[in-house]
Design an enzyme around this catalytic site. Structure first.
Site, PDB file in Angstrom:
ATOM      1  N   SER A 137      -3.233   6.295  -9.899  1.00  0.00           N
ATOM      2  CA  SER A 137      -4.310   6.767  -9.949  1.00  0.00           C
ATOM      3  C   SER A 137      -4.959   7.560  -9.254  1.00  0.00           C
ATOM      4  O   SER A 137      -4.359   8.210  -8.025  1.00  0.00           O
ATOM      5  CB  SER A 137      -4.729   4.890  -9.341  1.00  0.00           C
ATOM      6  OG  SER A 137      -6.240   4.840  -8.483  1.00  0.00           O
TER       7      SER A 137
ATOM      8  N   TYR B  98      -5.001   0.080  -1.548  1.00  0.00           N
ATOM      9  CA  TYR B  98      -4.526   0.533  -3.061  1.00  0.00           C
ATOM     10  C   TYR B  98      -4.443   1.937  -3.650  1.00  0.00           C
ATOM     11  O   TYR B  98      -3.061   1.989  -4.068  1.00  0.00           O
ATOM     12  CB  TYR B  98      -5.955   0.054  -3.403  1.00  0.00           C
ATOM     13  CG  TYR B  98      -5.523   0.417  -4.965  1.00  0.00           C
ATOM     14  CD1 TYR B  98      -4.805  -0.195  -5.955  1.00  0.00           C
ATOM     15  CD2 TYR B  98      -6.734   1.361  -5.936  1.00  0.00           C
ATOM     16  CE1 TYR B  98      -4.265  -0.165  -7.202  1.00  0.00           C
ATOM     17  CE2 TYR B  98      -5.954   1.461  -7.248  1.00  0.00           C
ATOM     18  CZ  TYR B  98      -5.304   1.334  -7.896  1.00  0.00           C
ATOM     19  OH  TYR B  98      -5.117   2.110  -9.306  1.00  0.00           O
TER      20      TYR B  98
END
Length: 332
Positions: A129, A155
């Site tokens: 990501s 995350y």
């Protein structure tokens, strides 16, 4: 015939990827645990056409259960490659449930890598990501940027940890690995919690759109077909270059400010947005901006979809699904 395992296959990107791989002539095994982050009904809809394809099979299983459970659940095939998209998603929720993100994204990835090692599968594309870059001052984001002290959400930390794990298995067990860092993917079937989908719902309902901060934050919005093309190109690169270990950005290399995005979504759905300004959210980065130079050099990756066209396709899908308004943004 290439046989691929796609984890997270019932999700937004995963279902598009499975369709592309099938169109390219592959055999695809999809795996998903239907994490309750958003409603199962939407994921089942993503699988509807796939389930009818003769070269697609689906397994409901949870990576957290370990390699033995995967072996029991999955067809005993000679897998050529694994594309690992499965993850607990979302920056904001990771602040509320950090342990769940580590369990799903780090432990789950470890179990998958162990299963691959046991089965002798040596080719992996790992979905990372843009969140791993945090608020790096290096703009646009390059893959060689030091990131250890950059992650500002659980995350992001879980995704960078996944990259570290893939290197460990590359080093110890000669796995061929490509880490692909995704940049704010959007398009038909987008997760309901993500900005474009959420904004479309609010506009259709005549409700104001929350703007966190002053609206100057920006994201490198990337159309799902472009991201999927990058994944497929990455897979082909791995198969042609055994023993490799690389990390690439798969972005659009064109950041869009939040206020400009809201205006563009409003134009796509034909509603003038009303805004409600709110405080900034912790864990959010100021901007994301992919340097795609390496992905172009290695893979020939070159995104083609302008934001207006991507939003047009999203709006056409959204308008064809009036039942979406009855599905909660999140399952819990």
């Amino acid at each position: 015939m290439l046989t691929c395992l796609v984890t997270g296959s019932a999700g937004f990107i995963g279902s598009h990827l499975c369709e592309r791989l099938l169109a390219d002539g592959c055999r695809v095994v999809g795996l998903d645990n239907f994490d309750p982050y958003y409603h199962r009904q939407l994921k089942e809809q993503n699988l509807t056409a796939l389930r009818q394809h003769p070269r697609f099979s689906f397994c409901e299983a949870d990576l957290r259960q370990g390699p033995a459970a995967l072996t029991a659940a999955l067809p005993a095939l000679a897998y050529d490659a694994v594309i690992h998209l499965a993850a607990k998603a979302g920056v904001g929720p990771s602040l509320r449930e950090p342990a769940a993100y580590m369990e799903n994204n780090v432990l789950g990835t470890t179990h998958l890598l162990e299963w691959m090692r046991e089965r002798g599968i040596r080719t992996l594309l790992f979905a990372s990501s843009s969140s791993v870059y945090g608020n790096t001052p290096a703009i646009p984001f390059g893959e060689d940027e030091p990131l250890l002290a950059r992650c500002i959400s659980p995350y992001a930390t879980s995704k960078l940890s996944g990259e570290a794990l893939t290197f460990t298995y590359h080093h110890l067990y000669q796995m061929s690995v490509l880490n692909a860092r995704f940049f704010t993917v959007y398009g038909p079937r987008q997760r309901p919690d993500l900005a474009i989908h959420k904004f479309a719902r609010l506009l259709r309902a005549g409700q104001p759109i929350p703007v966190y901060g002053d609206g100057s934050t920006s994201r490198d919005y990337t159309f799902v077909a472009d991201t999927v093309d990058g994944i497929v190109r990455g897979l082909n690169y791995l198969l042609q270059h055994p023993g490799t270990y690389e990390t690439v950005n798969l972005g659009n290399s064109h950041p869009v400010a939040l206020l400009d995005l809201i205006a563009a979504v409003g134009a796509a759905v034909g509603v003038v947005p009303q805004l409600a300004f709110e405080p900034e959210q912790p864990g959010d980065v100021a901007t994301t901006y992919a340097d795609n130079t390496k992905a172009y050099r290695l893979l020939g990756y070159a995104p083609r979809t302008p934001l207006a066209e991507g939003l047009r396709q999203f709006a056409a899908w959204f308008d064809a699904k009036p039942e979406l308004s009855a599905v909660p943004l999140q399952a819990r």
